[in-house]
Design a protein around this motif. Sequence first.
Motif, PDB file in Angstrom:
ATOM      1  N   VAL A 227     -21.460  31.423  43.948  1.00  0.00           N
ATOM      2  CA  VAL A 227     -20.215  32.097  43.571  1.00  0.00           C
ATOM      3  C   VAL A 227     -20.394  33.615  43.600  1.00  0.00           C
ATOM      4  N   GLY A 228     -21.473  34.102  42.981  1.00  0.00           N
ATOM      5  CA  GLY A 228     -21.722  35.542  42.961  1.00  0.00           C
ATOM      6  C   GLY A 228     -21.976  36.112  44.341  1.00  0.00           C
ATOM      7  N   GLY A 229     -22.731  35.378  45.158  1.00  0.00           N
ATOM      8  CA  GLY A 229     -23.000  35.841  46.515  1.00  0.00           C
ATOM      9  C   GLY A 229     -21.746  35.896  47.371  1.00  0.00           C
ATOM     10  N   LEU A 230     -20.869  34.916  47.177  1.00  0.00           N
ATOM     11  CA  LEU A 230     -19.606  34.893  47.912  1.00  0.00           C
ATOM     12  C   LEU A 230     -18.741  36.102  47.554  1.00  0.00           C
ATOM     13  N   GLN A 231     -18.636  36.393  46.265  1.00  0.00           N
ATOM     14  CA  GLN A 231     -17.843  37.536  45.826  1.00  0.00           C
ATOM     15  C   GLN A 231     -18.461  38.857  46.285  1.00  0.00           C
ATOM     16  N   THR A 232     -19.783  38.946  46.198  1.00  0.00           N
ATOM     17  CA  THR A 232     -20.468  40.171  46.640  1.00  0.00           C
ATOM     18  C   THR A 232     -20.256  40.408  48.130  1.00  0.00           C
ATOM     19  N   ALA A 233     -20.370  39.339  48.917  1.00  0.00           N
ATOM     20  CA  ALA A 233     -20.157  39.468  50.357  1.00  0.00           C
ATOM     21  C   ALA A 233     -18.722  39.882  50.670  1.00  0.00           C
ATOM     22  N   TYR A 234     -17.786  39.369  49.891  1.00  0.00           N
ATOM     23  CA  TYR A 234     -16.375  39.710  50.105  1.00  0.00           C
ATOM     24  C   TYR A 234     -16.105  41.179  49.769  1.00  0.00           C
ATOM     25  N   TRP A 235     -16.722  41.648  48.676  1.00  0.00           N
ATOM     26  CA  TRP A 235     -16.507  43.036  48.251  1.00  0.00           C
ATOM     27  C   TRP A 235     -17.163  44.036  49.188  1.00  0.00           C
TER      28      TRP A 235
END
Length: 277
Positions: A227-235
């Motif tokens: 979840v955190g990696g997905l959000q970080t990649a999106y940002w």
Amino acid sequence: MILDDFLVRATLAGVGVALAAAPLGCLVVWRRMAFFGDATAHAAILGVALALLLSTSIFAGVLVVSLLMATIVSLLSGKGYAMDTLLGVMAHSSLALGLVAVSFVSGVRIDLMAYLFGDILAVGKADLAVIWGGAALVMALMGWRWSRLLTATLNAELAHASGIDPQREQLILTLSLAIVVAVALKVVGVLLIAALLIIPAAAARTLSRTPESMVVVAAMIGVAAAVGGLQTAYWFDTPTGPTIVSLAAALFALASVVAYVWRTALRIMAARPERSA
């Protein structure tokens, strides 16, 4: 519908893979089979190529080739080849053969980077159903055979004495590993699947006292990384699969520091009564 949002689908896909990988990753770490998982994952690209050549399901192609790879390694181990040598040969040979086979696929546009490093943002509803179906099957297998798998992992002689066949449990573990490789292909890709198996389990090992608690902590770390990696990649507009694994590695480093500080504090507290005496 909520599943029409690609970020929701990607998050659910990452969570599904993380939950399936947690118990399996713990068993892989305990059995020191990290390279085995890597070799099975590398064979997946050959499965992709064969599936495209035969115009069949990529999931089915990856699953069949991963199972075949694991079976061959199991049959040849202990027959004149060291396990690490055999895994090295099989892993890189299957990856090279897969990349060569892909070049023969005509009439199909292939995004090789998506297969190598994952493309979680492109997960569709059908992919989501396959991922959660495979994850549910793996978790059901692990729940059904957990005590037997754990006994066979800890001591083969004790397993035999308890009426447990270690070879059969190895086969179940191999089947589960092949399923996880097949469902995780879309999330982190061939080259990073083993990392998603091993890193959360390795991080959880330093924070857990029982096998069951290690599985729970590994699942939490895996979900947090997904979840955190997905959000970080999106940002930050970074590659999603590598970002997920990088965050998992950061959590591993954090867990190692926390465990070291905790052990040091316990030693200091234990030494105080002796000094006062």
